[in-house]
Enzyme design. Structure first.
Site, PDB file in Angstrom:
ATOM      1  N   ARG A 102      42.495  36.232  29.512  1.00 11.01           N
ATOM      2  CA  ARG A 102      43.038  34.772  28.973  1.00 11.01           C
ATOM      3  C   ARG A 102      41.974  34.483  27.844  1.00 11.01           C
ATOM      4  O   ARG A 102      42.455  33.923  26.805  1.00 11.01           O
ATOM      5  CB  ARG A 102      43.218  33.886  30.093  1.00 11.01           C
ATOM      6  N   ASP A 113      44.814  38.321  46.059  1.00 10.34           N
ATOM      7  CA  ASP A 113      43.922  39.428  45.608  1.00 10.34           C
ATOM      8  C   ASP A 113      42.905  39.696  46.814  1.00 10.34           C
ATOM      9  O   ASP A 113      42.321  41.018  46.724  1.00 10.34           O
ATOM     10  CB  ASP A 113      43.420  39.485  44.395  1.00 10.34           C
ATOM     11  N   ARG A 157      40.840  47.512  44.611  1.00 15.07           N
ATOM     12  CA  ARG A 157      40.466  46.516  45.691  1.00 15.07           C
ATOM     13  C   ARG A 157      40.703  47.356  47.281  1.00 15.07           C
ATOM     14  O   ARG A 157      39.910  46.880  48.166  1.00 15.07           O
ATOM     15  CB  ARG A 157      41.456  45.259  45.926  1.00 15.07           C
ATOM     16  N   ARG A 212      55.257  49.491  38.519  1.00 20.63           N
ATOM     17  CA  ARG A 212      55.335  47.926  38.919  1.00 20.63           C
ATOM     18  C   ARG A 212      56.302  47.348  38.439  1.00 20.63           C
ATOM     19  O   ARG A 212      56.895  47.526  36.949  1.00 20.63           O
ATOM     20  CB  ARG A 212      53.870  47.506  38.755  1.00 20.63           C
TER      21      ARG A 212
HETATM   22  C1  S3P Z   1      46.830  37.083  38.210  1.00 21.50           C
HETATM   23  C2  S3P Z   1      47.785  36.731  39.046  1.00 21.50           C
HETATM   24  C3  S3P Z   1      47.919  37.438  40.436  1.00 21.50           C
HETATM   25  C4  S3P Z   1      46.874  38.176  40.762  1.00 21.50           C
HETATM   26  C5  S3P Z   1      46.257  39.239  39.631  1.00 21.50           C
HETATM   27  C6  S3P Z   1      45.779  38.378  38.455  1.00 21.50           C
HETATM   28  C7  S3P Z   1      46.464  36.477  36.822  1.00 21.50           C
HETATM   29  O1  S3P Z   1      49.234  38.290  40.209  1.00 21.50           O
HETATM   30  O2  S3P Z   1      47.273  39.248  41.706  1.00 21.50           O
HETATM   31  O3  S3P Z   1      45.464  40.137  39.989  1.00 21.50           O
HETATM   32  O4  S3P Z   1      45.392  36.754  36.152  1.00 21.50           O
HETATM   33  O5  S3P Z   1      47.324  35.680  36.403  1.00 21.50           O
HETATM   34  P1  S3P Z   1      50.439  37.871  40.358  1.00 21.50           P
HETATM   35  O6  S3P Z   1      51.194  36.797  39.446  1.00 21.50           O
HETATM   36  O7  S3P Z   1      51.623  38.838  40.299  1.00 21.50           O
HETATM   37  O8  S3P Z   1      50.841  37.216  41.633  1.00 21.50           O
END
Ligand code: S3P
Length: 745
Positions: A332, A621, A698, A428
């Site tokens: 971000r 996670d 992970r 995905r």
């Molecule tokens: C993340 C959101 C999560 C997380 C990913 C990082 C993010 O995914 O599992 O590792 O940075 O917004 P989801 O939004 O699919 O839950």
């Protein structure tokens, strides 16, 4: 050639022109078990004699007709400008024989073949091995010249597929990777990647040499000069021929180069630091990317690189460490920094493959970004409407976060883009972002089943929507908020359970108001972002592996410094504490809008629990590591409501269950969760074994720490992707007390 070399009709090969290139082909075939005969034709009797002496050819001479008569497949390895003459001689001789060449410009070769024959023979397969050397003559033949190099074939519509297969097999036998492309595309690509650099090297050395006739200047030249000009030592006649034969494409490449040089000249003249940095950064990173492609170590090729971890059983962990920066915040920081007005300074940036993919993508869209250098990145923001169309598709590697957030952001741009990723990401689900974005007015094409690649059509007016997310996903929420920046009116996103709120916090920090009302996040489109410094805390998701390592091993005492403890991320802390972990948050503080603390953990026996469903999105996670904690707790740990784990970098429920089963831990798998039966106690809790991480970072790290309580070593396969989120994991793991080695193939 296949099997015995005869099915492709090439038991006798004739090489016309026995120099370094033709000789290397003969050498490679002989070394790689080609069982046919190799003949050569060359006007230079010495070259033929050398070829025979070196054992590269079985027979040779200067007369074409008798040699053609004995052959099945003919390879023309003469200079491009000599091809026409050879084709003319071959017209009455060649019959049904397969013909190919090695010329480095294909349009010219096809034209002269057409002139000689009156048509392009169906058995002629134009080819070009992308390999060479500054040396010439058959004495310089190198059997390894083509190994792992590309050979481009440029068959036309009428080319016989059997002939293409035969030529393909010939080069594959030499260890080359064979690909096909249209003639003109080949010539354009080669003009840019080979012919232009040779022309520049010749020109630079000549210009300098003329300015200093005694060549004294070269005494002072160091590595930079040597590297840049190495290819100016190549064969002048050959290059004269190539430049002549590929004139059109080379001139077009030269025009582009001159335009780029002129822009750079202006930037230097005007002291335009941003323009210079923009160009140099893009070039420097493109060069590094290219280097890693060559070395097969980049995220682009990581899939091909096999890394195995070997972890000794037992031990404990102690010390004070700082794990790398938060992945979510790092992504971000680049995105918002690029879209802001002004310069954003980032500290603690995660130099992992995932966030680097995001950084590169913005460079590709014209944003000047300095660094990363020891976690520091400087982003010269271009404003919400300042991005430029990238030259090609945007490749985000393994990163679901990058792809989903980009989809929202790119839906609001004026230009078209394509988003691609690695094999794991390509499986995905992306409909979760494409569907609501379409409701906002975006035009997005996905591959079958809503999977990547994604084609995003720019220039579509977006309007705000009121959206109830069907799943608790920070990625979907962030994607829609980013699209909302470009939308007319208000964008409202409702989440079924709280998810990480880094996007909202950072937008607010950049002066862009995001309101919250219970489970609703909302913003108005059409505002502006103003740059602000960002201090990225350590990633609690990376810290988790060491938290669990300490929590399960008697004698452990570990401090993890400067960890982000945003309330939407601390599920792991709550769950470990509920299991009985001795875990304390020390020195709590706020850094750049995000809460941070040092996490101090000491060993204490754990017990199995039913994980509260409200903690699931807050620890989404962390479950691979938490399952390892569960395997070492006394009693059963039950997780439900976690179906999202099945669509992460792997199906994390199944991947962990499979690995734990190999170690002898009892599990029961459910659609939305798992039961893990722990043994507790102070002795080893399970055996060792070889487990597959399925390329999921992970899963790889979770099984690494599991070894601390195994009775034998644990081998973890397919660990290269640990670099996506945790560069330096192996070093840090060894520093705190694990015994971990990695082997790369
Ligand atoms: C993340 C959101 C999560 C997380 C990913 C990082 C993010 O995914 O599992 O590792 O940075 O917004 P989801 O939004 O699919 O839950």
């Amino acid at each position: 050639m296949r099997g015995d070399d005869t099915p492709v009709g090439a038991s006798t090969l004739l090489i016309v022109g026995l120099g370094m290139i033709g000789g290397s082909l003969a050498a490679a075939l002989k070394t790689n078990g080609f069982r046919g005969r190799i003949l050569a034709c060359d006007p230079d009797a010495d070259e033929i004699a050398t070829g025979l002496e070196m054992g590269l050819i079985d027979e040779g001479g200067s007369e074409l007709a008798p040699l053609v008569a004995k052959s099945d497949l003919i390879v023309l390895a003469v200079p491009v400008l000599a091809m026409g003459q050879v084709f003319a001689q071959l017209v009455p001789l060649v019959g049904e024989r397969i013909l190919t060449d090695v010329g480095s410009t294909k349009r010219r070769v096809c034209d002269v073949a057409r002139e000689a024959f009156g048509y392009l023979p169906a058995n002629f397969v134009p080819g070009h091995p992308i390999a060479g050397s500054e040396k010439s003559g058959v004495a310089a033949a190198n059997p390894e010249l083509y190994r792992h190099h590309k050979v481009i074939l440029t068959p036309e519509a009428g080319t016989a597929s059997s002939a293409v297969a035969a030529v393909r097999a010939l080069w594959q036998r030499c260890g080359a990777e064979v690909l096909e492309m249209p003639v003109d595309r080949h010539d354009q690509v080669l003009a840019r990647t080979s012919h232009l650099p040779h022309l520049l090297a010749f020109s630079l050395v000549d210009t300098l040499a003329r300015q200093d006739e005694r060549l004294d200047i070269f005494r002072y030249a160091a590595g930079g000069f040597r590297d840049f000009t190495r290819i100016a030592g190549s064969d002048p006649v050959m290059w004269r021929d190539i430049f002549t034969a590929n004139r059109g494409a080379l001139l077009a490449a030269l025009d582009d180069f001159e335009a780029g040089l002129a822009r750079l000249r202006t930037a230097v003249e005007q002291g335009d630091s941003d323009a210079m940095l923009g160009t140099f950064d893009r070039a420097s990173h493109a060069r590094h990317y290219f280097e890693t492609l060559l070395n097969q170590t980049s995220y682009q090729t990581m899939e091909a690189r096999q890394v195995q971890y070997r972890v000794s059983p037992g031990g404990s962990v102690s010390g004070r460490i700082r794990v790398p920066g938060d992945k979510s915040i790092s992504h971000r920081s680049i995105m918002l920094g690029a879209l802001a007005n002004g310069v954003t300074e980032v500290k603690g940036f995660l130099e992992g493959e995932d966030s680097l993919a995001t950084l590169q993508a913005f460079r590709d869209m014209g944003v000047a970004i300095e660094g990363p250098h020891q976690g520091r990145v400087t982003i010269h923001g271009v404003g919400l409407h300042g991005l430029k169309p990238p030259a090609g598709s945007i490749y985000v590697g393994n990163s679901g976060t990058a792809m989903r957030l980009f989809t929202g952001l790119l839906a609001g741009q004026a230009f078209d883009t394509e988003l691609t990723g690695d094999a794991s990401l390509t499986k995905r689900p992306m409909a979760r972002v494409a569907d609501p974005l379409r409701l906002m007015g975006a035009r997005i094409d996905t591959a079958e089943g809503g999977r990547p690649p994604l084609k995003i059509h720019g220039g579509q007016p977006l309007k705000g929507i009121d959206y109830d997310m069907p799943m608790a996903s920070a990625q979907v929420k962030s994607c829609l908020l980013l699209a909302g920046l470009y939308a007319e009116g208000e964008t409202r996103v409702r989440e079924p359970a709280p998810t990480r709120d880094h996007t909202e916090r950072m937008l607010n920090g950049f002066g862009y108001k995001v309101d919250r009302d219970g489970d609703l996040a909302m913003l108005q489109g059409g505002g502006e972002l103003t740059s602000a410094p960002i201090d990225v805390p350590s990633d609690i998701s990376s810290a988790t592996f060491f938290l669990v390592a300490a929590a399960i091993t008697p004698g452990s005492d570990l401090v993890l410094e400067h960890v982000g403890v945003n309330p939407t991320r601390i599920g792991v802390i709550n769950i470990l504490k509920a299991m009985g972990a001795d875990l304390r948050l020390e020195n709590p503080r706020e850094v750049g809008g995000e809460p941070v603390a040092d996490l101090h953990i000491r060993y204490a026996p754990l017990k199995g629990i039913d994980i509260p469903v409200d903690q699931v999105p807050l620890a989404i996670d962390e479950f691979p590591a938490l399952f390892v904690a569960a395997a070492n707790a006394e009693g059963t740990t039950r997780l439900r409501g976690a179906e999202e784990l099945r669509v992460k970098e792997s199906d994390r429920i199944q991947a962990m269950a499979d690995g734990l089963t190999i170690l002898g831990v009892e599990t029961t798998v459910y659609d939305d969760g798992i039961d893990v039966v722990g043994k507790g106690g102070d002795a080893a809790n399970y055996q060792g074994g070889q487990v597959d991480s399925l390329g999921d970072h992970r899963i790889a790290m979770a099984f690494t720490i599991a070894a601390l309580r195994a009775s034998e070593p644990v081998l973890v396969d397919d660990c290269a992707n640990v670099a996506t989120s945790f560069p330096g994991f192996v070093t840090l793991a060894n520093k705190v007390g694990l015994e971990l080695t990695e082997a790369s193939t």
